[in-house]
Design an enzyme around this catalytic site. Structure first.
Site, short mmCIF file in Angstrom:
data_model
loop_
_atom_site.label_atom_id
_atom_site.label_comp_id
_atom_site.label_asym_id
_atom_site.label_seq_id
_atom_site.Cartn_x
_atom_site.Cartn_y
_atom_site.Cartn_z
CG ASN A 1 -0.19 -4.09 -3.53
OD1 ASN A 1 0.09 -5.07 -4.22
ND2 ASN A 1 0.63 -3.08 -3.44
CB CYS B 1 -1.36 0.20 1.73
SG CYS B 1 -1.62 -0.27 0.01
CG ASP C 1 -7.81 3.75 2.90
OD1 ASP C 1 -7.79 4.05 1.69
OD2 ASP C 1 -8.32 2.72 3.34
CB CYS D 1 -4.64 3.68 -2.94
SG CYS D 1 -6.29 3.38 -3.59
NE ARG D 2 -3.26 3.51 2.22
CZ ARG D 2 -3.71 3.03 3.37
NH1 ARG D 2 -3.44 3.67 4.50
NH2 ARG D 2 -4.41 1.91 3.39
CB SER D 3 1.84 -0.14 -0.84
OG SER D 3 0.90 -0.99 -1.42
P1 4NP Z 1 -4.80 1.11 -0.27
O1 4NP Z 1 -6.30 1.68 -0.42
O2 4NP Z 1 -4.77 0.28 0.97
O3 4NP Z 1 -3.97 2.34 -0.16
O4 4NP Z 1 -4.53 0.30 -1.54
C1 4NP Z 1 -7.42 0.86 -0.36
C2 4NP Z 1 -7.78 0.12 -1.47
C3 4NP Z 1 -8.91 -0.67 -1.43
C4 4NP Z 1 -9.67 -0.72 -0.28
C5 4NP Z 1 -9.30 0.00 0.83
C6 4NP Z 1 -8.17 0.80 0.80
N1 4NP Z 1 -10.85 -1.52 -0.25
O5 4NP Z 1 -11.55 -1.51 0.77
O6 4NP Z 1 -11.12 -2.22 -1.24
#
Ligand code: 4NP
Length: 161
Positions: free
Chosen positions: A11, A8, A126, A13-15
């Site tokens: 790294n 993602c 997201d 939240c989703r992955s």
């Molecule tokens: P992820 O979510 O890609 O599912 O881990 C996010 C985590 C952090 C951010 C964006 C999406 N950020 O902008 O910091």
């Protein structure tokens, strides 16, 4: 050993949640020894960090453990992983750019929801800027997607659980 990398943006939240769900499922199937899984982000925003508290809590509500520290996708991932799976189109585009830069043009990159008939092209949204309910939503999406992915790879690799 079949190697699977979930990717993602951050790294956190989703992955990491995808990785936890995947590990739980292969364990339940008695297939842990056939797989190695990991997760990574296309960005360098959260290197070394634990997953987002909301992802950890979401996993715990389902009885899953998350054990991960944020890391960024790197050159050797394109060599080492058999299945690199992006959570959304933006992650996919970033991975396509990276693989060209690293001379892995032939490497196929997958989109998580493409494994489910009727969900092709859709994102695992997201959840970072939303509320806790977004995490339960992505959990449901990931669970269905990973089930379909497992059905596909069990057949491809003749794994009978
Ligand atoms: P992820 O979510 O890609 O599912 O881990 C996010 C985590 C952090 C951010 C964006 C999406 N950020 O902008 O910091």
């Amino acid at each position: 050993m079949i190697k699977v990398l979930f990717v993602c943006l951050g790294n956190i939240c989703r992955s990491p949640l995808a990785e936890a769900i995947f590990n739980h499922k292969i364990q339940a199937l008695g297939l842990s020894r056939s797989f190695k899984s990991d997760s990574a982000g296309t960005s360098d925003y959260h290197i070394g960090e634990l997953p987002d508290e909301r992802s950890i809590q979401c996993a715990q509500r389902k009885g899953l453990e998350i054990n991960h520290r944020g890391r960024q996708v790197n050159r050797t991932d394109f060599r080492d992983f058999d299945y690199i799976i992006a959570m959304d189109e933006s992650n996919l585009r970033n991975l396509q750019t990276m693989k060209s830069k690293y001379n892995y043009d032939d490497k196929e990159i997958f989109l998580m929801r493409d494994f489910v008939t009727g969900w092709e092209g859709l994102p695992v949204p997201d959840p970072y800027y939303g509320g806790e309910e977004g995490f339960d939503e992505i959990y449901q999406i990931l669970e269905v997607s990973i089930d379909s992915f497992l059905t596909k790879i069990k057949a491809e690799h003749q794994l009978y659980a």
